[in-house]
Write an enzyme that holds these catalytic residues in place. Structure first.
Site, PDB file in Angstrom:
ATOM      1  N   HIS A 165       0.836  -1.192   0.000  1.00 48.87           N
ATOM      2  CA  HIS A 165       0.000   0.000   0.000  1.00 48.87           C
ATOM      3  C   HIS A 165       0.876   1.248   0.000  1.00 48.87           C
ATOM      4  O   HIS A 165       2.074   1.193   0.314  1.00 48.87           O
ATOM      5  CB  HIS A 165      -0.930  -0.005   1.211  1.00 48.87           C
ATOM      6  CG  HIS A 165      -2.052  -0.986   1.076  1.00 48.87           C
ATOM      7  ND1 HIS A 165      -3.150  -1.001   1.908  1.00 48.87           N
ATOM      8  CD2 HIS A 165      -2.267  -1.993   0.189  1.00 48.87           C
ATOM      9  CE1 HIS A 165      -3.975  -1.959   1.549  1.00 48.87           C
ATOM     10  NE2 HIS A 165      -3.459  -2.580   0.503  1.00 48.87           N
TER      11      HIS A 165
ATOM     12  N   GLU B  86     -21.161  -3.835 -24.158  1.00 42.15           N
ATOM     13  CA  GLU B  86     -21.072  -3.690 -25.607  1.00 42.15           C
ATOM     14  C   GLU B  86     -22.050  -4.602 -26.337  1.00 42.15           C
ATOM     15  O   GLU B  86     -21.947  -4.782 -27.554  1.00 42.15           O
ATOM     16  CB  GLU B  86     -19.638  -3.956 -26.089  1.00 42.15           C
ATOM     17  CG  GLU B  86     -18.643  -2.884 -25.676  1.00 42.15           C
ATOM     18  CD  GLU B  86     -17.457  -2.814 -26.622  1.00 42.15           C
ATOM     19  OE1 GLU B  86     -17.650  -2.977 -27.840  1.00 42.15           O
ATOM     20  OE2 GLU B  86     -16.342  -2.585 -26.132  1.00 42.15           O
TER      21      GLU B  86
ATOM     22  N   LEU C   3     -13.221  -8.381 -28.694  1.00 43.81           N
ATOM     23  CA  LEU C   3     -13.411  -7.614 -27.456  1.00 43.81           C
ATOM     24  C   LEU C   3     -12.110  -7.417 -26.674  1.00 43.81           C
ATOM     25  O   LEU C   3     -12.052  -7.631 -25.462  1.00 43.81           O
ATOM     26  CB  LEU C   3     -14.464  -8.284 -26.557  1.00 43.81           C
ATOM     27  CG  LEU C   3     -15.878  -8.410 -27.129  1.00 43.81           C
ATOM     28  CD1 LEU C   3     -16.816  -9.014 -26.085  1.00 43.81           C
ATOM     29  CD2 LEU C   3     -16.403  -7.085 -27.632  1.00 43.81           C
TER      30      LEU C   3
ATOM     31  N   GLU D 226       1.078   3.792   1.967  1.00 41.53           N
ATOM     32  CA  GLU D 226       1.696   4.130   3.245  1.00 41.53           C
ATOM     33  C   GLU D 226       2.941   3.289   3.503  1.00 41.53           C
ATOM     34  O   GLU D 226       3.969   3.792   3.979  1.00 41.53           O
ATOM     35  CB  GLU D 226       0.686   3.927   4.387  1.00 41.53           C
ATOM     36  CG  GLU D 226      -0.522   4.830   4.317  1.00 41.53           C
ATOM     37  CD  GLU D 226      -1.702   4.186   3.601  1.00 41.53           C
ATOM     38  OE1 GLU D 226      -2.848   4.411   4.037  1.00 41.53           O
ATOM     39  OE2 GLU D 226      -1.478   3.461   2.602  1.00 41.53           O
TER      40      GLU D 226
ATOM     41  N   GLY E  89     -25.681  -5.996 -27.905  1.00 45.28           N
ATOM     42  CA  GLY E  89     -26.587  -5.344 -28.839  1.00 45.28           C
ATOM     43  C   GLY E  89     -27.734  -4.620 -28.149  1.00 45.28           C
ATOM     44  O   GLY E  89     -27.780  -4.509 -26.921  1.00 45.28           O
TER      45      GLY E  89
ATOM     46  N   TRP F  10     -19.169  -0.246 -41.202  1.00 45.46           N
ATOM     47  CA  TRP F  10     -19.057   0.438 -39.910  1.00 45.46           C
ATOM     48  C   TRP F  10     -20.000   1.641 -39.888  1.00 45.46           C
ATOM     49  O   TRP F  10     -19.993   2.418 -40.844  1.00 45.46           O
ATOM     50  CB  TRP F  10     -17.635   0.921 -39.676  1.00 45.46           C
ATOM     51  CG  TRP F  10     -16.634  -0.170 -39.568  1.00 45.46           C
ATOM     52  CD1 TRP F  10     -15.814  -0.645 -40.542  1.00 45.46           C
ATOM     53  CD2 TRP F  10     -16.338  -0.920 -38.382  1.00 45.46           C
ATOM     54  NE1 TRP F  10     -15.024  -1.640 -40.053  1.00 45.46           N
ATOM     55  CE2 TRP F  10     -15.323  -1.822 -38.724  1.00 45.46           C
ATOM     56  CE3 TRP F  10     -16.823  -0.910 -37.091  1.00 45.46           C
ATOM     57  CZ2 TRP F  10     -14.788  -2.715 -37.814  1.00 45.46           C
ATOM     58  CZ3 TRP F  10     -16.285  -1.786 -36.184  1.00 45.46           C
ATOM     59  CH2 TRP F  10     -15.289  -2.672 -36.537  1.00 45.46           C
TER      60      TRP F  10
ATOM     61  N   THR G 106     -30.750  -5.399 -27.460  1.00 42.10           N
ATOM     62  CA  THR G 106     -31.579  -6.154 -26.518  1.00 42.10           C
ATOM     63  C   THR G 106     -30.935  -6.237 -25.143  1.00 42.10           C
ATOM     64  O   THR G 106     -31.558  -5.936 -24.118  1.00 42.10           O
ATOM     65  CB  THR G 106     -31.844  -7.571 -27.054  1.00 42.10           C
ATOM     66  OG1 THR G 106     -32.503  -7.476 -28.324  1.00 42.10           O
ATOM     67  CG2 THR G 106     -32.720  -8.352 -26.093  1.00 42.10           C
ATOM     68  N   LEU G 107     -29.666  -6.644 -25.097  1.00 43.37           N
ATOM     69  CA  LEU G 107     -28.987  -6.780 -23.810  1.00 43.37           C
ATOM     70  C   LEU G 107     -28.817  -5.420 -23.139  1.00 43.37           C
ATOM     71  O   LEU G 107     -29.048  -5.276 -21.935  1.00 43.37           O
ATOM     72  CB  LEU G 107     -27.626  -7.450 -23.985  1.00 43.37           C
ATOM     73  CG  LEU G 107     -26.878  -7.735 -22.680  1.00 43.37           C
ATOM     74  CD1 LEU G 107     -27.598  -8.811 -21.875  1.00 43.37           C
ATOM     75  CD2 LEU G 107     -25.435  -8.154 -22.957  1.00 43.37           C
TER      76      LEU G 107
ATOM     77  N   ARG H 177      -7.108  -2.582 -28.443  1.00 44.85           N
ATOM     78  CA  ARG H 177      -6.049  -2.662 -29.437  1.00 44.85           C
ATOM     79  C   ARG H 177      -5.670  -1.271 -29.953  1.00 44.85           C
ATOM     80  O   ARG H 177      -6.472  -0.337 -29.923  1.00 44.85           O
ATOM     81  CB  ARG H 177      -6.492  -3.546 -30.616  1.00 44.85           C
ATOM     82  CG  ARG H 177      -6.908  -4.952 -30.219  1.00 44.85           C
ATOM     83  CD  ARG H 177      -7.249  -5.823 -31.414  1.00 44.85           C
ATOM     84  NE  ARG H 177      -8.359  -5.317 -32.203  1.00 44.85           N
ATOM     85  CZ  ARG H 177      -9.649  -5.517 -31.907  1.00 44.85           C
ATOM     86  NH1 ARG H 177      -9.989  -6.200 -30.819  1.00 44.85           N
ATOM     87  NH2 ARG H 177     -10.595  -5.055 -32.678  1.00 44.85           N
TER      88      ARG H 177
END
Length: 335
Positions: free
Chosen positions: A52, A268, A205, A54, A270, A171, A272-273, A208
């Site tokens: 840590h 990330e 995913l 300290e 689509g 894209w 729906t999620l 990069r």
């Protein structure tokens, strides 16, 4: 009591804290030890499993720590984890005073200030507390809410479409926006998608650079849903770890990630999620990339949210607008 003479050494501690990793189970913390007006020890936390801040400062100071003042950006911890309590280390080193910025919000570790006071050490808290807290905003949220900070990222056309009528979507956003997404990925502990996106897009995913090379430690890749991924899926390669959570209980997903010490999540998946996370009240931030395109038809960028009337809509606060060539990145947080 706030004292102006505390601020300069605390700013030095804040500068040290900023050297710590943004993505880590633990907060970023810096510490300086001052004796007779001179900094005799410096330390910062370099990540889980390392000393840590300290302890680092005390190690550098050695015997000069005795009688010194410790300036720490976060209240010294009072629990034993991978390392011992910093409150004990400061006491054993003989510091005469401890000045800290943010009070520790972690219910497991907080209370170091009171421990030190009980041992007769002078303690001052709340010095540059807002600046100290800003270093660890999302970590603080995660440990106090017992869930990761969830950012929902999506790209859309001006008219709110994520794909054309024939399903093409690559894209929508431009090269600058795509590079910006990789920068977002570098600052989260996990990226979450559903099996639908995983099967349809076969994403990797990973974070990069422009040349496709991986940049630094990679976030955990998380797939939510029951369906299996094919053996050759890029999410199963060795570029990063992947966790497949076979559930549709999204609160259980965030609970599992919190248990794995994941403090920040980039969603990330689509439409729906993403909409399901949002409707469940699990999204804390929205980052929308808006491209200068009009489709007029096609898949919407956001799926059903269960909103039947305007008064049921979730309100968000716009906190950042960034232009990326002709794209625009809009960032919102829940009100």
């Amino acid at each position: 009591m706030q004292r102006p003479d505390f601020e300069q050494p605390m700013r030095a501690a804040l500068d040290l804290a900023a050297r710590g990793p943004v993505v880590d189970p633990n907060p970023r913390v810096g510490c300086v030890l001052v004796r007779d007006g001179e900094i005799v020890g410096r330390g910062w936390h370099a990540g889980a499993g390392t000393p840590h801040a300290e302890v680092g400062a005390l190690t550098e100071a050695g015997e000069r720590a005795r009688g010194a003042t410790a300036y720490v950006t976060l209240e010294p911890c009072a629990h034993t984890g991978r390392t011992g309590p910093c409150a004990d280390a400061l006491t054993d080193a003989g510091v005469s005073r401890v000045v800290y910025g943010q009070s520790d919000p972690n219910p497991v570790a907080r209370g170091g200030g009171e421990v030190l006071r009980g041992r007769g050490i002078e303690v001052h808290g709340g010095v540059l507390a807002d600046e100290a807290a800003a270093l660890n905003e999302r970590w603080t949220y995660a440990v106090t809410h017992e869930k990761p900070w969830v950012t929902w990222k999506f790209a859309m056309t001006v008219d709110g479409r994520s794909a054309a009528a024939d399903g093409t979507s690559q894209w929508i956003s431009n090269e600058q926006s795509r590079a910006d997404v990789h920068e977002l990925r570098r600052h989260v502990g996990a990226i979450v998608v559903g099996t639908g996106t995983a099967l349809a897009d076969d994403p990797q995913l990973t974070a990069r650079a422009a040349d496709g090379a991986a940049t630094g430690p990679q976030p955990l890749r998380v797939v939510v849903g029951d369906r299996d991924l094919p053996a050759g899926a890029r999410l199963l390669d060795d570029a990063a770890d992947t966790l497949h959570l076979r559930t549709h209980d999204l609160a259980a997903v965030t609970k599992e990630l919190h248990a794995r010490d994941i403090r920040t999540v980039l969603l990330e998946g689509g439409p729906t999620l993403g909409a399901a996370f949002c409707a469940a009240g699990l999204v804390d931030e929205i980052v929308a990339y808006v491209a200068p395109l009009l489709l007029g038809a096609g898949s919407p960028a956001v799926g059903p949210l269960g909103v039947g009337t305007l008064s049921d809509a979730t309100a968000w606060t716009l906190y950042d607008v960034t232009r990326l060539a002709d794209d625009v990145r809009l960032s919102y947080r829940r009100k």
